[in-house]
Design a protein around this motif. Sequence first.
Motif, mmCIF file in Angstrom:
data_model
loop_
_atom_site.group_PDB
_atom_site.id
_atom_site.type_symbol
_atom_site.label_atom_id
_atom_site.label_comp_id
_atom_site.label_asym_id
_atom_site.label_seq_id
_atom_site.Cartn_x
_atom_site.Cartn_y
_atom_site.Cartn_z
ATOM 1 N N GLN A 136 37.724 45.995 40.461
ATOM 2 C CA GLN A 136 37.995 45.645 41.860
ATOM 3 C C GLN A 136 37.423 46.715 42.786
ATOM 4 O O GLN A 136 36.998 47.781 42.352
ATOM 5 C CB GLN A 136 39.505 45.545 42.084
ATOM 6 N N ARG B 263 35.299 42.798 29.668
ATOM 7 C CA ARG B 263 36.384 43.605 30.236
ATOM 8 C C ARG B 263 35.929 45.054 30.270
ATOM 9 O O ARG B 263 35.031 45.459 29.519
ATOM 10 C CB ARG B 263 37.671 43.434 29.425
ATOM 11 N N GLN C 144 30.992 42.898 38.424
ATOM 12 C CA GLN C 144 31.967 42.736 37.337
ATOM 13 C C GLN C 144 33.385 42.525 37.859
ATOM 14 O O GLN C 144 34.324 42.382 37.062
ATOM 15 C CB GLN C 144 31.945 43.974 36.425
ATOM 16 N N ARG C 145 33.546 42.496 39.170
ATOM 17 C CA ARG C 145 34.893 42.324 39.740
ATOM 18 C C ARG C 145 35.562 41.063 39.211
ATOM 19 O O ARG C 145 34.927 40.036 39.037
ATOM 20 C CB ARG C 145 34.830 42.269 41.263
ATOM 21 N N GLY C 146 36.852 41.187 38.989
ATOM 22 C CA GLY C 146 37.630 40.066 38.472
ATOM 23 C C GLY C 146 37.803 40.110 36.964
ATOM 24 O O GLY C 146 38.665 39.407 36.425
ATOM 25 N N LYS C 147 37.008 40.921 36.278
ATOM 26 C CA LYS C 147 37.152 41.030 34.826
ATOM 27 C C LYS C 147 38.331 41.946 34.506
ATOM 28 O O LYS C 147 38.611 42.902 35.232
ATOM 29 C CB LYS C 147 35.860 41.559 34.202
ATOM 30 N N PRO C 148 39.039 41.678 33.413
ATOM 31 C CA PRO C 148 40.262 42.428 33.111
ATOM 32 C C PRO C 148 40.000 43.830 32.582
ATOM 33 O O PRO C 148 38.852 44.193 32.263
ATOM 34 C CB PRO C 148 40.931 41.558 32.038
ATOM 35 N N ASP D 90 44.844 46.166 36.540
ATOM 36 C CA ASP D 90 44.696 44.741 36.833
ATOM 37 C C ASP D 90 43.233 44.348 36.982
ATOM 38 O O ASP D 90 42.920 43.309 37.561
ATOM 39 C CB ASP D 90 45.489 44.341 38.081
ATOM 40 N N GLY D 91 42.327 45.155 36.436
ATOM 41 C CA GLY D 91 40.932 44.740 36.328
ATOM 42 C C GLY D 91 39.985 45.426 37.297
ATOM 43 O O GLY D 91 40.363 46.313 38.072
ATOM 44 N N SER E 156 37.887 50.189 37.770
ATOM 45 C CA SER E 156 38.684 49.312 36.920
ATOM 46 C C SER E 156 40.065 49.923 36.759
ATOM 47 O O SER E 156 40.209 51.032 36.243
ATOM 48 C CB SER E 156 38.029 49.122 35.550
#
Length: 228
Positions: free
Chosen positions: A128, A181, A164-168, A125-126, A122
Amino acid sequence: MKSKRIYKLLVAVFLAATCVFGMATPVLASPSPAPEDVFPEEEVTDLWDSALQQDVVPDKGSVNDLRMTVNSTESTNSINSTTSGVYPTRKGEILVTTDPYMGSVPSGHAAIVYDREQVVESLQDGVQFGTNHWDDKYTLTIGLTVNSTTLAQDAAAAEWCAGQRGKPYNYNFFDVETRDRFYCSQLVWASFHDLYGIDLNTWVFGQAIHPAELVLSDQTRTVYTHAR
């Protein structure tokens, strides 16, 4: 007719009361505490000093002859580097560095290995995928394994993180219970906590989890170090 006027009056009073008392009062969200307030520099330095004294042992599934210590000089830039152990490429191993990443958690970053080429992490930008070449990116890399899990369970933890990818990014370091997040070490902690009830937090900073705590947790052991 009189009863109708009374009824209309009561309706008007009710609507007026609803507007006055039922009107939502805006609640200002309290600002997240600054990273340096959550993780004081002196305490973080002490943690890293302790973390760097941990013995390097074989990863689960490895044998003793896989252990190695290499002292070398990189001729391209004359940087002395010391390596102990085997670089983590197994799905579910944990990577930690003393280097901060993009000003998020001070003095540290953590990720979980997804495969030989990728980690799940993380960043600002979240959540990834990132590259699994930390020796090239950071001055110090530490590899960890969780003591009580199987290889399959570690792989499932990495898959959980990938989900959880895409979460801030989570700037409230104390709010480790949210799953909307994540910050770096919270993401790694949450995967083993939610799947297996394993708490990697040492509670030095209360609920907030610094990457160095993953190294010092009695639930993990160090399987790799690289310093340059």
